[in-house]
Scaffold this active site. Structure first.
Site: not given
Ligand code: KIV
Length: 282
Positions: A52, A190
Site C-alpha cells: 500500500d 520493519e
C-alpha cells in the site's frame, strides 16, 4: 521488451519455511505496475510486494491510509500479469481488515480471487491474532507485518524505529510469537534495532522479512523506488541507492527535448522513408 528469466522457479508458501530451515536467504521488493513487475520477474528477486506504499509512490498521497481495496486490486492485477515466475504478495489496505475476521476474510478473498496474488499481508501484532487465526483457518495464506506499521504510524509519532527499549522489544517478540502461533507463514519486521531482529529471527520457525531491521534476518524487503532513486526525495537510513533511475529519466527527457528543438530527432533511422506520390485533390 524485458527478457524472460528461464532459470526462475516461482516460490510457494511451503518454500518459506523450507528456506528458513535450510538457512537459504532470499530477497523481496515492491512493484506496482506491469512494466516494473516484468523487470523484477527478469531478475533473481524471489518476491514482489504490491504494497500500500503505492499510495505514496504511485498516487501521490502523504501516507498509506487513503489507499482503497479498488486501488490495490487495480495495481496487483497488473503486477501478477507481469511477473508469472515471482511470488506476489497483495497488501491489505487500511480499513479493509480492522473491523474483524468477517471483513478481513471477505477482503482477503477478494484480493486473491480478483488479482491472482499468492497471499495477503496485513499489519499488526497480538491485537490482530483472532482475525489472522480466522483467516488462516479458512486457508488464506497470511504474511504478518510488525515493528513500524505505516498504516498506524501516526499513533507512534511517525515513521520511527520501534522496539528500542527492553519493554517494546519484549512486546515485539510477543507479537512475533503470536503471529507464528496463529498461522502466519512469514512476517515483515520493519524499522527495529538489528539485535532485536536477530533475536526474533532466531526464535521463529517462519522467516522474518526485514526492512530496516539489519542483516540478521531471513530475507530483505525494500521499496523499489527507494533503491532505484526513482522520484523519491526522502532517503530513510536503511535505504541504499543501487541505481539512479530518476535522474537517468530526466536526462533522457532533456535529450529528447533538445533533439526535438534541434530537429535531429526523428532522423532517417526513426522515420518511414518511403517516397509517396500524392495525387492532386482537385
Ligand atoms: O507497503 C509497503 O511497501 C510495505 C513495506 C514497507 C514492507 O508494507
Amino acid at each position: 521488451m524485458v527478457q524472460h528469466n528461464e532459470n526462475k522457479k516461482k516460490m510457494t508458501v511451503p518454500d518459506f519455511k523450507k528456506f528458513k530451515q535450510e538457512g537459504k536467504k532470499f530477497a523481496y521488493v515492491t512493484a506496482y505496475d506491469y512494466s516494473m513487475a516484468q523487470c523484477v520477474n527478469a531478475s533473481d528477486v524471489e518476491i514482489i510486494l504490491v504494497g500500500d506504499s503505492l499510495g505514496m509512490t504511485m498516487l501521490g498521497y502523504d501516507g498509506t491510509v487513503p489507499v482503497t481495496m479498488d486501488d490495490m486490486v487495480h495495481h496487483i492485477k497488473s503486477v501478477v500479469k507481469g511477473a508469472p515466475e515471482t511470488f506476489i504478495v497483495g497488501d491489505m489496505p487500511f480499513g479493509s481488515y480492522q473491523e474483524g475476521p468477517q471483513q478481513a476474510i471477505h477482503n482477503a478473498i477478494r484480493l486473491l480471487k480478483e488479482t491472482g496474488c499468492d497471499c495477503v499481508k496485513l499489519e499488526g501484532g497480538v491485537e490482530m491474532a483472532d482475525t489472522i487465526q480466522a483467516m488462516t483457518k479458512m486457508g488464506i495464506p497470511v504474511m504478518g507485518h510488525i515493528g513500524l506499521t505505516p498504516q498506524t504510524a501516526t499513533t507512534v509519532g511517525g515513521f520511527k524505529m520501534q522496539g528500542g527499549t527492553p519493554e517494546t522489544a519484549k512486546k515485539l517478540l510477543e507479537d512475533a510469537r503470536k503471529l507464528q502461533e496463529v498461522g502466519c507463514f512469514s512476517m515483515v519486521l520493519e524499522c527495529v534495532p538489528k539485535g532485536v531482529a536477530k533475536k526474533i529471527s532466531e526464535e521463529l520457525e517462519i522467516p522474518v522479512l526485514g526492512i530496516g531491521a539489519g542483516p540478521w534476518v531471513d530475507c530483505q524487503v525494500i521499496v523499489l523506488h527507494d533503491i532505484l532513486d526513482l522520484a523519491v526525495s526522502f532517503k530513510p537510513k536503511f535505504v541504499k541507492r543501487f541505481a539512479h533511475i530518476g535522474p537517468a529519466i530526466i536526462e533522457a527527457l532533456n535529450q529528447f527535448h533538445a533533439e526535438t528543438l534541434a530537429g535531429t530527432f526523428p532522423d532517417e533511422a526513426t522515420s518511414f522513408n518511403k517516397e509517396v506520390e500524392i495525387p492532386k485533390l482537385y
